[in-house]
Each structure stands twice: as structure tokens, then as C-alpha cells.
Design an enzyme around this catalytic site. Sequence first.
Site, PDB file in Angstrom:
ATOM      1  N   ASP A 318       0.866  -1.108  -0.009  1.00 41.38           N
ATOM      2  CA  ASP A 318       0.009  -0.202   0.034  1.00 41.38           C
ATOM      3  C   ASP A 318       0.631   1.424   0.000  1.00 41.38           C
ATOM      4  O   ASP A 318       1.862   1.397   0.617  1.00 41.38           O
ATOM      5  CB  ASP A 318      -0.878   0.100   1.147  1.00 41.38           C
ATOM      6  N   GLU A 371       0.895  -0.644  -4.963  1.00 42.52           N
ATOM      7  CA  GLU A 371      -0.013   0.532  -5.433  1.00 42.52           C
ATOM      8  C   GLU A 371       0.775   1.813  -5.394  1.00 42.52           C
ATOM      9  O   GLU A 371       0.997   2.546  -4.431  1.00 42.52           O
ATOM     10  CB  GLU A 371      -0.842   0.382  -4.372  1.00 42.52           C
TER      11      GLU A 371
END
Length: 640
Positions: A318, A371
Site C-alpha cells: 500500500d 500501489e
Amino acid sequence: MKNKNSEQNTHSTIGEQDIHYFHEGKHIYAYEFMGAHKACEEGIEGIRFTTWAPNAKSICVIGDFNYWQVEDKNYMEPITDAGLWSVFIPNAKNGDKYKFVVTNKDTNNYVYKSDPYAFFSELRPNTASIITTETQYTWSDDKWLEKRAKTNYYDNPMNVYELHLASWKTKNGKFLTYDELNETLPQYIKEMGYTHVEFMPLHEHPLDASWGYQPTGFYSVNSRHGDIIGLKRLVDKLHNNDIGVILDWVPGHFCKDQHGLIYFDGSPCYEYQEPTKAINKGWGTHNFDLGRNEVKCFLISNAMYWINEFHIDGLRVDAVSNILYLNYDREDGQWIPNIYGGHENLEGIAFLKELNGVLKHTCKGVITIAEESSSWPDISTPVEKGGLGFDFKWNMGWMNDTLRYISLDPVYRKYHHNLITFSMVYHYSEKFILSISHDEVVHGKKSLINKMWGDLWNKYAGLRLYMSYMIGHPGKKLIFMGSEFVQFVEWREYEQLQWQVVDQYESHKQTLHFFKKLNDLYHNETALWQCDYDHHGFRWIDADNSQQSILSFIRSSKDNKQKLIFICNFTPVTYYDYHLGVPDAGSYKEVFNSDNLEFGGSGQVMATEIFSSPQSSHGFEQRITIKIPPMATLVLKLIK
């Protein structure tokens, strides 16, 4: 340094080699001796507690075993000058709750802290760690792991279903346990034709509304759904149904609740020393000090923990931009340049390379996905070739451009045609995953169906058109839960998806059926996934028909024996006698049509074969003549 592949080691002795590698930042199994572990010392059974707190004056362990009292016998002893502390407590046992009372050596102030390495924690609002030594599980996924180790995911199908466990389904408004999810989730994923499930973070976090992205217990399984064994059973069941498991993982920052990692020993410890680097104002969190050896051990060991103990097949990392850039989400004057005067976080870059290098070396077949929302180069290039070493990167640019395009009135789409074609200009620069994730259906962004233009019929048609175009576009796929049966409201983490609409309305049932058939097409047609990252696998027929807003392209298999032709009509107009160049002479058959009646379309399908004629068109020597239904994707296949 110990090196193991599964199940936690109950041997508590902390060897000199463990200590050395831990402080050097090279220990990748720190969870084997850090935290709380069953031990037998001098014939007495108990628990050995170990933690890292370099600026502590003293640390006392309190819990159920001593009635939460500070006692001399439960004070930890320093075992290194660099901040390792440890104590053996004879009467502590599995299931006991506990905390650390950490006193800072400079201020004499003390804080009550949860164990950073605890394997289980109390459900919010309570914050104690729980001694968890009974974690052994007999796995039955050997065949899956053997297959995983041999799989090259670049030339295999990958169709990911992203979900948030707490809101996928509930029971009388309460969270489903891992075992309850085990009864329905694997079967649903398999029936729908997805190859992988991606869980939003499963580590402990105090705030439901953070969705798990502001963690406190990095090693603690999310207690909302049960215990460690329950999660292992769920992963095992998924593997036995040929479904891979990807986990969202958050190594860049952590929650600033006082019981967690923030100022763990009364001063910056897991976070950077400099407030400008440590404090993440945008998210209300603290950033990890990725240049500190013991912090790197904590994080890389954490990745290894989830992979080894829970057989996780991949990590979706993330907020990679927050790790790469010193000025991420910061105005000028709010960040300090690196030693070369740039905005790159050199420690973050080195950490990501080390993480990916370790996983490539030790975890055969496990993938990492970034990401990352900037244009940082070579994210999915191997470390040895100068890249960051990720296997895949989410294609945020494709997602933003195409969702903007599909929301436009078709009258104006011809003026923005580049939005739907531009992705192929840069597609081969990274190993992209096309993602329509949870971030796109919250915070006023609308549900996926409500992003579509027009009245209800056109919205449904637009969704089918868009998803069919996505399946044809090179790159692996990801979609967020609820989109497959057309949830009209935005995703809400505090309630389950609106499953009732599938039974109440035919249009929702038809769209669910559409997704299943589309996924079947993807899985069965080699051309749709075998050459995602090879120029051979994609060729435009016509990328420039902006006036009619029609795209056409070819997807091919490695051996060129399978070819699919996609025709995407982004207008509510039926085109008759449409001439289309094709690469081969012969007959073509319609193998998929998003306008099919069974999906809720107008039913303008081609039931008979289409024969090519020797007439030049779109740079090819052969052409076919077809009817293109409104707001639809056609998929044709050469059959002879």
C-alpha cells in the site's frame, strides 16, 4: 539466523546470531524470538517476553498472570546495549492478556504499550496483547504450493476479486468469523471464475473506518473475525479451490493511537527522528523509519510472517508513493531534501529493493504488487536490473482516464478519445494490473454503476461494455466486491453489501451472470492472458475512430493459434454494415457479446459465422462486415 518455512517456532532461546542479525537489519524471521513465546527454563514452563526499546530506562510486563501489577520480578533485563530487552515469566500462559510498561530513560515518563510482535490482540476498544502459543495447523495445500512455485504469473490468468471481510457479508449485523466465511467465500469466488482473492488488511487496527490501513498490531490477526487457526483454515480452503490469496500490506506508516508503535519507548523509535519525515499529516499517522535496521527487521519479518504462517501468495504493498517520496502530500517547506538535494526517499527506495529481493530469494512463487500513483520508473523491473523489484504495479493512470471517459456523454466522447486509447502508449513500461479498487467507490466518487453515463438501461450497458473492454485490454485484472452484481450505493465499511438486490431485481441477477460469463471467457481464452506484457499479444485494428467512438483490436496467444478480435462501441448507436479489417482469411464466430439478452442487453447478436472477403481495410488484406450493437463489446474468434 533461523530459517523456516511454516509454523511458529516455540523455542525461545535468543542466540547471539539472532541478536547480531537483528541489530544489523538482516533478520527476516524476527517474530520467532521477539514478542511472547512459550519457553521452559531450568525445568520451569512459562513465557519469555522480548522487545526492542533503545531509549527505555526500564520495561515491566503486566497482565492477567500478575493481576496487572508492576512487580520487580517481571521487569525485563537489557540483553544488548542497542535496546533489546527480555524477561522469562513462569506463570504466564497461552490466552493471558498483557502489556508493557515502558519508562523513558531521559524523562522518566512511562507509557503502556501493546506488544509490537503480538500474534493476537484484544478487539477494539480494548488494546491489550494476548499470549498466543497454540498456532499449529495441519495444512492440506501442498499441491497448490507446488504449483505456485512453478507458476509464471506473467503468462497465466490473474483475475482478482478484492474484498473487505467485515462488509462482504455480515450475520445479523455482526462480523462473520473466518470459519463462517469459509463456508461461502471460497465457493463464491470459484463459481464466479476469479483466480485470486485480495483481502484488505487483516492485521489488527483500532478504527473500523480505516479499513485496516492504519494498523497497530502488524503481527496480530484481525480479531473481528476470529483467531489465527480460523484464518489458516480459510486460506487452506481457498487454496484447495485453486484460488490464490493476496494480502494488502502497509509497511509505510502506522496508527498513532497511544497503545501502539508511536513513541514506543517514550521517544521516536519505529518512526523517523525528524518530525517532518515522521508525521504524516494527510493520514494522521506516523511514517516508519525505513533506514533503521531494527525497523527494517520488523517489517520484512512481518512480510515473511504472513507468507510463512498463513501461506499468503502475494502482498499488495500500500501507498508506495509515500515510501518513495520525501515530499509526498507535503507542501514546499514541509520536507527536507535528501543528501543529493532531491525529493527521493533513499531509505525507502533501499527498503523496497531489499524487501523484494528477500521475498524473491526465499519465497518461490510469491508475488508483490505496488500501489503507486506516480510515474516512478522501473517499479516492476527486477532489482538486479536496477528496478524496485515488484512483480506488478496497479495501473492508476488507466483507471483514472477510462473512468473519466466512460462517465462522459457519448456526444462528447469523440473529443476525448485519447482517454480510452492512451494506456497502450505506456503499457509495456511496467507489468500492469488494471484495477478498479475500493478507492474508486467511496468518498463521493459514486459506485461503479453510477459512474456510467445515461439512464438506467445505458448505465447497465455501459458497465457491461466497460468491463468487457477491460477484459480485452492487456494486463491482469482486479475488481472490487459488489461491482459484479451492481451495487448502486457507494461501499460502506459498516454494513454488508446489498446482496438482496440479486434476488429482488432481474437486472442485478443478469449482470452477475454477465460477470461470470465474462470471467469464463477470460479464463478459457489463452489469448487474453498469455502475452499481456509482450507486444505480440496486442495489435490495434483501429485506434483512431474517434468520430464513431469505436475501438477495435486483436489479442493473440504465443503460438498465434488463438486470436480474438474486440470491437467496442462507446455510443448508444447501432452501426450496420461496419467494415473491419482482419488479419486472417476465413470464418469468424462471435464468442461474446455484452449486448446479449441474457445479460440484459438488446439482443443484437450474430448467430451465424462471418466470412472474410479479400478487400483491404485498416491495413489488412481481408475484411469482415458486421453489425455493432449500441454500448456494447463484441468478441470474435477465427475458427477456420
